[in-house]
Scaffold this motif. Structure first.
Motif, PDB file in Angstrom:
ATOM      1  N   GLN A 109     -70.653 -30.765 -98.006  1.00  0.00           N
ATOM      2  CA  GLN A 109     -69.365 -31.353 -97.820  1.00  0.00           C
ATOM      3  C   GLN A 109     -68.531 -31.415 -96.404  1.00  0.00           C
ATOM      4  OE1 GLN A 109     -67.784 -28.138-100.461  1.00  0.00           O
ATOM      5  NE2 GLN A 109     -67.225 -29.547-101.872  1.00  0.00           N
ATOM      6  N   GLU A 110     -69.123 -30.597 -95.611  1.00  0.00           N
ATOM      7  CA  GLU A 110     -68.547 -30.635 -94.091  1.00  0.00           C
ATOM      8  C   GLU A 110     -69.275 -31.910 -93.389  1.00  0.00           C
ATOM      9  OE1 GLU A 110     -66.529 -29.453 -90.538  1.00  0.00           O
ATOM     10  OE2 GLU A 110     -66.283 -29.470 -92.880  1.00  0.00           O
ATOM     11  N   PHE A 111     -70.490 -32.058 -93.856  1.00  0.00           N
ATOM     12  CA  PHE A 111     -71.432 -33.358 -93.418  1.00  0.00           C
ATOM     13  C   PHE A 111     -70.529 -34.537 -93.892  1.00  0.00           C
ATOM     14  CE2 PHE A 111     -74.370 -36.836 -94.356  1.00  0.00           C
ATOM     15  CZ  PHE A 111     -75.141 -36.892 -93.344  1.00  0.00           C
ATOM     16  N   TYR A 112     -70.272 -34.861 -94.798  1.00  0.00           N
ATOM     17  CA  TYR A 112     -69.516 -35.871 -95.297  1.00  0.00           C
ATOM     18  C   TYR A 112     -68.288 -36.032 -94.795  1.00  0.00           C
ATOM     19  CZ  TYR A 112     -72.962 -36.192 -98.995  1.00  0.00           C
ATOM     20  OH  TYR A 112     -74.284 -36.057 -99.794  1.00  0.00           O
ATOM     21  N   ARG A 113     -67.518 -34.985 -94.584  1.00  0.00           N
ATOM     22  CA  ARG A 113     -66.222 -35.008 -93.920  1.00  0.00           C
ATOM     23  C   ARG A 113     -66.386 -35.481 -92.302  1.00  0.00           C
ATOM     24  NH1 ARG A 113     -62.672 -32.762 -90.527  1.00  0.00           N
ATOM     25  NH2 ARG A 113     -64.235 -31.012 -89.908  1.00  0.00           N
ATOM     26  N   LEU A 114     -67.159 -35.022 -91.853  1.00  0.00           N
ATOM     27  CA  LEU A 114     -67.251 -35.430 -90.486  1.00  0.00           C
ATOM     28  C   LEU A 114     -67.939 -36.737 -90.131  1.00  0.00           C
ATOM     29  CD1 LEU A 114     -68.087 -31.996 -88.538  1.00  0.00           C
ATOM     30  CD2 LEU A 114     -66.121 -33.341 -88.380  1.00  0.00           C
ATOM     31  N   THR A 115     -69.022 -36.913 -91.045  1.00  0.00           N
ATOM     32  CA  THR A 115     -69.493 -38.594 -90.792  1.00  0.00           C
ATOM     33  C   THR A 115     -68.474 -39.531 -91.121  1.00  0.00           C
ATOM     34  OG1 THR A 115     -70.603 -38.172 -93.018  1.00  0.00           O
ATOM     35  CG2 THR A 115     -71.986 -37.397 -91.116  1.00  0.00           C
ATOM     36  N   ASP A 116     -67.756 -39.352 -92.044  1.00  0.00           N
ATOM     37  CA  ASP A 116     -66.714 -40.271 -92.398  1.00  0.00           C
ATOM     38  C   ASP A 116     -65.542 -40.073 -91.108  1.00  0.00           C
ATOM     39  OD1 ASP A 116     -67.704 -40.494 -94.941  1.00  0.00           O
ATOM     40  OD2 ASP A 116     -66.122 -39.512 -95.995  1.00  0.00           O
ATOM     41  N   GLN A 117     -65.362 -39.297 -90.612  1.00  0.00           N
ATOM     42  CA  GLN A 117     -64.382 -39.123 -89.552  1.00  0.00           C
ATOM     43  C   GLN A 117     -64.752 -40.128 -88.337  1.00  0.00           C
ATOM     44  OE1 GLN A 117     -63.053 -35.482 -88.422  1.00  0.00           O
ATOM     45  NE2 GLN A 117     -62.819 -35.832 -86.496  1.00  0.00           N
ATOM     46  N   PHE A 118     -66.173 -39.854 -87.992  1.00  0.00           N
ATOM     47  CA  PHE A 118     -66.882 -40.560 -86.798  1.00  0.00           C
ATOM     48  C   PHE A 118     -67.475 -41.818 -86.987  1.00  0.00           C
ATOM     49  CE2 PHE A 118     -66.538 -36.383 -85.415  1.00  0.00           C
ATOM     50  CZ  PHE A 118     -66.025 -36.402 -83.799  1.00  0.00           C
ATOM     51  N   GLY A 119     -67.161 -42.199 -88.598  1.00  0.00           N
ATOM     52  CA  GLY A 119     -68.090 -43.431 -88.897  1.00  0.00           C
ATOM     53  C   GLY A 119     -69.500 -43.634 -88.509  1.00  0.00           C
ATOM     54  N   CYS A 120     -70.183 -42.582 -88.827  1.00  0.00           N
ATOM     55  CA  CYS A 120     -71.599 -42.158 -88.581  1.00  0.00           C
ATOM     56  C   CYS A 120     -72.559 -43.284 -89.242  1.00  0.00           C
ATOM     57  CB  CYS A 120     -72.035 -40.731 -88.689  1.00  0.00           C
ATOM     58  SG  CYS A 120     -71.114 -39.796 -87.659  1.00  0.00           S
ATOM     59  N   THR A 121     -73.355 -43.777 -88.409  1.00  0.00           N
ATOM     60  CA  THR A 121     -74.788 -44.365 -89.006  1.00  0.00           C
ATOM     61  C   THR A 121     -75.895 -43.580 -88.735  1.00  0.00           C
ATOM     62  OG1 THR A 121     -74.773 -45.793 -87.322  1.00  0.00           O
ATOM     63  CG2 THR A 121     -73.659 -46.661 -89.095  1.00  0.00           C
ATOM     64  N   PHE A 122     -76.969 -43.623 -89.730  1.00  0.00           N
ATOM     65  CA  PHE A 122     -78.265 -42.939 -89.317  1.00  0.00           C
ATOM     66  C   PHE A 122     -79.469 -43.655 -89.023  1.00  0.00           C
ATOM     67  CE2 PHE A 122     -75.052 -40.134 -91.334  1.00  0.00           C
ATOM     68  CZ  PHE A 122     -75.271 -38.952 -90.825  1.00  0.00           C
ATOM     69  N   VAL A 123     -80.239 -43.111 -87.995  1.00  0.00           N
ATOM     70  CA  VAL A 123     -81.363 -43.819 -87.834  1.00  0.00           C
ATOM     71  C   VAL A 123     -82.459 -42.999 -87.885  1.00  0.00           C
ATOM     72  CG1 VAL A 123     -82.739 -45.389 -86.213  1.00  0.00           C
ATOM     73  CG2 VAL A 123     -80.199 -45.717 -86.476  1.00  0.00           C
ATOM     74  N   LYS A 124     -83.446 -43.263 -88.658  1.00  0.00           N
ATOM     75  CA  LYS A 124     -84.586 -42.406 -88.859  1.00  0.00           C
ATOM     76  C   LYS A 124     -85.526 -42.582 -87.515  1.00  0.00           C
ATOM     77  CE  LYS A 124     -87.490 -39.543 -91.445  1.00  0.00           C
ATOM     78  NZ  LYS A 124     -88.453 -39.222 -90.589  1.00  0.00           N
TER      79      LYS A 124
END
Length: 159
Positions: A109-124
């Motif tokens: 839940q904290e992951f989703y909250r913060l990644t929304d806040q920062f507009g995160c994209t992920f690269v493997k």
């Protein structure tokens, strides 16, 4: 503020459940990775697992940086896959088919909250390339990979 390339990694000693997370925030993709070694941040986590540590490290890093947008570079398949699992988690209130609450529900839940806040994209990132096959991203990632492994190797609890 510039967008940030955020490199994260962690290493865990399973018998002691101790781990070290490392991150490096890069705003200039043309920077020489060797000049940024002293900017790597390390943190010791207790009572953790490899899955937990990867997320704990990201959450800690996001709490430390300021950026309008963040691209996260990680070798954690779990973390890269979490955005795609969000709808199902939220639909089932982070519970399994048996009704038990997922053991990492609060972290997710904290992951989703913060990644929304920062507009995160992920690269493997595929770790551990041969030196002559590494591009700039691989060289930045190698710094955090080495830092977390080195910290773990020098921790008296983990030797």
């Amino acid at each position: 503020m510039k967008p940030v390339m955020l490199f994260t990694d962690g290493s865990v000693h399973p018998p002691s459940r101790t781990g070290y997370g490392a991150y490096l925030a890069v705003t200039d993709p043309a920077a020489d990775p060797e000049t940024l070694k002293d900017r790597i941040q390390l943190k010791r986590f207790k009572l953790t697992s490899s899955t937990q540590l990867e997320i704990q490290t990201l959450l800690w890093a996001l709490g430390e940086i300021q950026a309008p947008a963040v691209t996260v570079y990680t070798d954690s398949q779990n973390m890269v896959g979490l955005p795609g699992r969000r709808e199902r988690f939220e639909l089932h209130e982070y519970r399994s088919k048996s009704g038990a609450r997922h053991r990492h529900a609060d972290l997710y839940q904290e992951f989703y909250r913060l990644t929304d806040q920062f507009g995160c994209t992920f690269v493997k990132v595929k770790g551990h390339h041969l030196s002559d096959q590494k591009d700039a991203v691989d060289r930045f990632f190698t710094l955090v990979d080495r830092a977390s492994r080195q910290a773990l190797r020098t921790d008296p609890l983990c030797i």
